[in-house]
Design a protein around this motif. Structure first.
Motif, PDB file in Angstrom:
ATOM      1  N   ARG A 253     -12.270  12.942  -3.471  1.00  0.00           N
ATOM      2  CA  ARG A 253     -11.822  11.565  -3.324  1.00  0.00           C
ATOM      3  C   ARG A 253     -10.705  11.435  -2.305  1.00  0.00           C
ATOM      4  NH1 ARG A 253      -9.284   7.958  -8.243  1.00  0.00           N
ATOM      5  NH2 ARG A 253      -8.808   6.142  -7.012  1.00  0.00           N
ATOM      6  N   ILE A 257      -7.457  12.026   3.267  1.00  0.00           N
ATOM      7  CA  ILE A 257      -6.030  12.073   3.602  1.00  0.00           C
ATOM      8  C   ILE A 257      -5.716  13.365   4.330  1.00  0.00           C
ATOM      9  CG2 ILE A 257      -3.711  12.162   2.653  1.00  0.00           C
ATOM     10  CD1 ILE A 257      -4.562  10.397   0.452  1.00  0.00           C
TER      11      ILE A 257
ATOM     12  N   GLU B 293      -5.920   4.790  -6.015  1.00  0.00           N
ATOM     13  CA  GLU B 293      -6.693   4.656  -4.785  1.00  0.00           C
ATOM     14  C   GLU B 293      -5.799   4.260  -3.613  1.00  0.00           C
ATOM     15  OE1 GLU B 293      -9.693   5.554  -4.396  1.00  0.00           O
ATOM     16  OE2 GLU B 293      -9.984   4.810  -2.374  1.00  0.00           O
ATOM     17  N   GLN B 295      -3.393   5.649  -2.466  1.00  0.00           N
ATOM     18  CA  GLN B 295      -3.042   6.812  -1.635  1.00  0.00           C
ATOM     19  C   GLN B 295      -4.026   6.970  -0.492  1.00  0.00           C
ATOM     20  OE1 GLN B 295      -1.273  10.129  -4.386  1.00  0.00           O
ATOM     21  NE2 GLN B 295      -3.114   9.315  -5.299  1.00  0.00           N
ATOM     22  N   ASN B 296      -5.296   6.742  -0.777  1.00  0.00           N
ATOM     23  CA  ASN B 296      -6.300   6.841   0.269  1.00  0.00           C
ATOM     24  C   ASN B 296      -6.103   5.752   1.310  1.00  0.00           C
ATOM     25  OD1 ASN B 296      -8.110   8.907   0.399  1.00  0.00           O
ATOM     26  ND2 ASN B 296      -9.404   8.125  -1.231  1.00  0.00           N
ATOM     27  N   GLN B 299      -2.818   6.528   3.260  1.00  0.00           N
ATOM     28  CA  GLN B 299      -2.768   7.888   3.818  1.00  0.00           C
ATOM     29  C   GLN B 299      -1.466   8.582   3.458  1.00  0.00           C
ATOM     30  OE1 GLN B 299      -4.623   9.755   6.665  1.00  0.00           O
ATOM     31  NE2 GLN B 299      -6.288   8.918   5.489  1.00  0.00           N
TER      32      GLN B 299
END
Lengths: 364, 314
Positions: A253, A257, B293, B295-296, B299
């Motif tokens: 997921r 990043i 989510e 964080q995605n 970034q």
């Protein structure tokens, strides 16, 4: 031919940060242990297709796996342990918390093939009935009650058709009804794909739990002492339940990043001249100055190339410049008032059955 | 000539001289907050009673307004059948409103009316809502029809419809964009803007193909935007540029967000904020279990952000 693949794996391994590596290794270990246990359970299975009436009165779990009905309770903690693994280490989403464990227990009592058949047919019947039940506009309790009755109907029909000694009374009817309800909610919320994925996960987890429950090791522990299994799993869950790292599915997921950061770093590397590995100037002001910059600019002679014109004397700006759009582009003009205007069929979604949402005046 | 052979053990003897100017060994900080760690944080910082308060929109609103935090307005709260019988929509409701179940989750049971003609209201999609429709919906909310598995009764919260800040409304084709700010105690850690699209049917829900746009905490500008994991620079429906968009009144947004958690009693909170045309930033909801989510979308790792504000992970 595999050397490329191996090299690629090695590169990925070298780059991975400890936060990624640890859950990956744990997941690998858990997966390996589970695979061994499931293989043991499968090897332990005496018969897949025999019907309970040919077992002359003995319980299905006893005949197929050698698990006495009095010991069925002992394998429950093992199921709970596996559910903890699947949730907090692998991160699989299933309907309900301990639903897979209860389904696995039912499988043990019905049989390795007949269990999934009974489960599949009863859930399918519930699925087919649900849209029609929703039209009746019952309360939730009423809806679940009718669902339970219909699932029992299917179970009894199966018992009559297939085998009168099929132990369908062990089947967790209420859990099954809840699974059907949750399936529908998930479908409404996130679409059929997500719901099917969760149903598949639930089914696979219960299959794995079923075979781990009847593996040689588990049966040996139970035979040794009835206290051993609950105590052992309680301690194991207490230790593993403290795990706070990433789940295996979360690596995938959040992979973007790490990947994007690496790509950015690589692009930065490529800008550096050869022979220099790292950019030490990061964050520091650029103090390099070429000699030419220090020189005074040459005083210009003659007419200036830019004559300032008073703003009032200028022509009006072109329409396009005002709007700030490139010519020929057909972008939609922003319009903050449009949120109040009526829109018909704007979402272009097919009319789906939404249980709890008023769709039209007729629904009310 | 044996130097090459003895190098193995000699190299241990020669230790580089430490003179204090070396870089510290780089310890790779675990930056991503997983759901396990999030649950541990919630268990640590969010007491049961505060979670209950956050889940009940009416109780949360009372707690927030007691601290002087700007919330969305309230037309009426209907929490029993007596009040329901006394309620008359044509008399008591404004031209545009939102009915929300106090304990609903993920936008279930929210009914919006954008305009009124006579005694009939119209939804954003153009569907008319008569007085009986509205009363039936309120009744369903009060009966707990949208409030999860356990609740038997619920309150219906009726609010005036939020009209989004014009500059924000210009970004989206329809629907109300909202901001999500994650805070630890009173420190904002990360923020994103959720922009509805035509595909999300006007809802600012990331699961339903709404855009998530990471907002820089310091400047309040959008740094990157994602739809379902795909990076974009312009809104797919309106074509307006998202990257670099300055959220109006950003300092005020951060100030509001940092007050929310403490006001309700949550140590780790995610505040949902809308920007109203007239009133500026307003709190719509405070989440005790904010998703990870974000964080995605930004970034950034929440764990690293928390470590930066002094959280000690053991």
């Amino acid at each position: 031919m595999y050397s490329d693949l191996i090299n690629q794996f090695r590169r990925i391994r070298e780059r991975a940060t400890p936060q990624v590596k640890r859950p990956f290794y744990i997941g690998l270990g858990v997966g390996f242990a589970l695979a061994v246990l499931v293989a043991l359970g499968l090897a332990n299975t005496e018969t897949f297709f025999a019907m309970p009436s040919s077992f002359d009165g003995k319980a299905t779990s006893d005949v197929v796996w050698g698990l006495k009905p009095s010991n069925l309770l002992m394998v429950l903690p093992l199921g709970a342990f596996l559910v903890v693994l699947a949730r907090s280490f692998v991160g699989l989403k299933a309907f309900g918390l301990f639903t897979p464990m209860l389904i696995a227990l039912a499988f043990l009592q019905i049989g390795p093939i007949m269990g999934p058949v009974v489960l599949g047919s009863s859930v399918l019947a519930g699925m087919l009935m649900t849209p029609h039940l929703l039209k009746l506009r019952m309360t939730r309790v009423g809806f679940l009650g009718v669902l339970i009755a219909s699932i029992v109907l299917v179970l009894v029909a199966l018992q009559m058709i297939l085998d009168t000694e099929l132990q369908v009374d062990a089947f967790p009817v209420i859990v099954c009804a809840l699974v059907v309800e949750r399936w529908w909610r998930q479908w409404e919320k996130d679409g059929a794909k997500e719901a099917a994925m969760q149903a598949f996960n639930t089914f696979m987890i219960s299959l794995v739990i079923q075979f781990v429950m009847v593996s040689h090791i588990a049966l040996m522990l139970i035979e040794w002492s009835p206290l051993l299994m609950p105590a052992f799993t309680a301690v194991a869950i207490a230790i593993l339940g403290r795990y706070r790292g990433l789940r295996l599915t979360e690596i995938k997921r959040f992979a973007p990043i790490w990947l994007e950061r690496r790509r950015a770093a690589r692009e930065l590397d490529e800008q550096l001249p050869d022979g220099i590995d790292e950019d030490r100037r990061v964050g520091a002001p650029d103090t390099r100055k070429s000699q030419t910059d220090d020189e005074m600019p040459e005083p210009s002679l003659g007419l200036p190339d830019h004559i300032p014109i008073d703003a009032l004397e200028r022509g009006p700006p072109h329409e396009r410049d005002l709007a700030g759009i490139a010519p020929g582009s057909d972008t939609i003009q922003p319009n903050s008032g449009s949120q109040f205007a009526a829109r018909f069929g704007a979402s272009s979604k097919p009319p789906t059955n939404k249980t709890w949402v008023i769709g039209s005046a007729e629904d009310v | 000539m044996f130097e090459a052979l003895t190098k193995f053990w000699r190299s241990d003897d020669v230790k580089p001289v430490q003179h204090g100017f070396e870089d510290l060994p780089l310890v790779p900080i675990e930056e991503i907050l997983g759901i396990n760690m999030r649950n541990a944080l919630i268990a640590k910082y969010n007491p049961r009673i505060a979670i209950e308060r956050a889940r009940d929109k009416v109780a949360a609103k009372v707690a927030l307004e007691a601290q002087g935090i700007a919330c969305t307005g309230t037309v009426a709260v209907i929490d029993d059948h007596q009040k329901l019988n006394a309620f008359k929509p044509t008399r008591d409701m404004p031209d545009s409103w939102a009915i929300k179940p106090a304990r609903g989750s993920q936008g279930d049971g929210i009914l919006l009316a954008v305009r009124r003609e006579g005694d009939v209201w119209y939804k954003g999609s153009g569907t008319p809502l008569t007085e009986t429709d509205v009363m039936h919906h309120i009744q369903k909310v009060v009966d707990g029809g949208f409030s999860g598995d356990t609740a038997s009764e619920d309150a219906a919260l009726i609010e005036p419809l939020i009209i989004a800040d014009p500059s924000l409304a210009d970004l989206v084709p329809e629907g109300l964009p909202d901001l999500r700010v994650i805070c630890l105690h009173d420190e904002p850690l990360m923020a994103m803007l959720r922009l509805p699209t035509n595909a999300s049917d006007g809802k600012a829900n990331l699961h339903q193909r709404a855009i998530g746009a990471g907002v820089d905490l310091v400047t309040g500008r959008i740094t990157r935007a994602l739809v379902r994991g795909e990076s974009i620079t312009h809104h797919p429906d309106t074509g307006t540029k998202l990257i670099g968009y300055q959220v109006p009144g950003w300092d005020r947004v951060l100030e509001l967000a940092s007050k929310c958690g403490p006001a309700i009693g949550l140590g780790y909170s995610g505040s949902d904020i809308v920007l109203d045309k007239n009133d500026g930033p307003l709190i719509i909801e405070v989440n005790a279990h904010p998703g990870i989510e974000i964080q995605n979308i930004c970034q950034l790792g929440l764990k690293a952000q928390m470590a930066a504000v002094g959280e000690d992970f053991k």
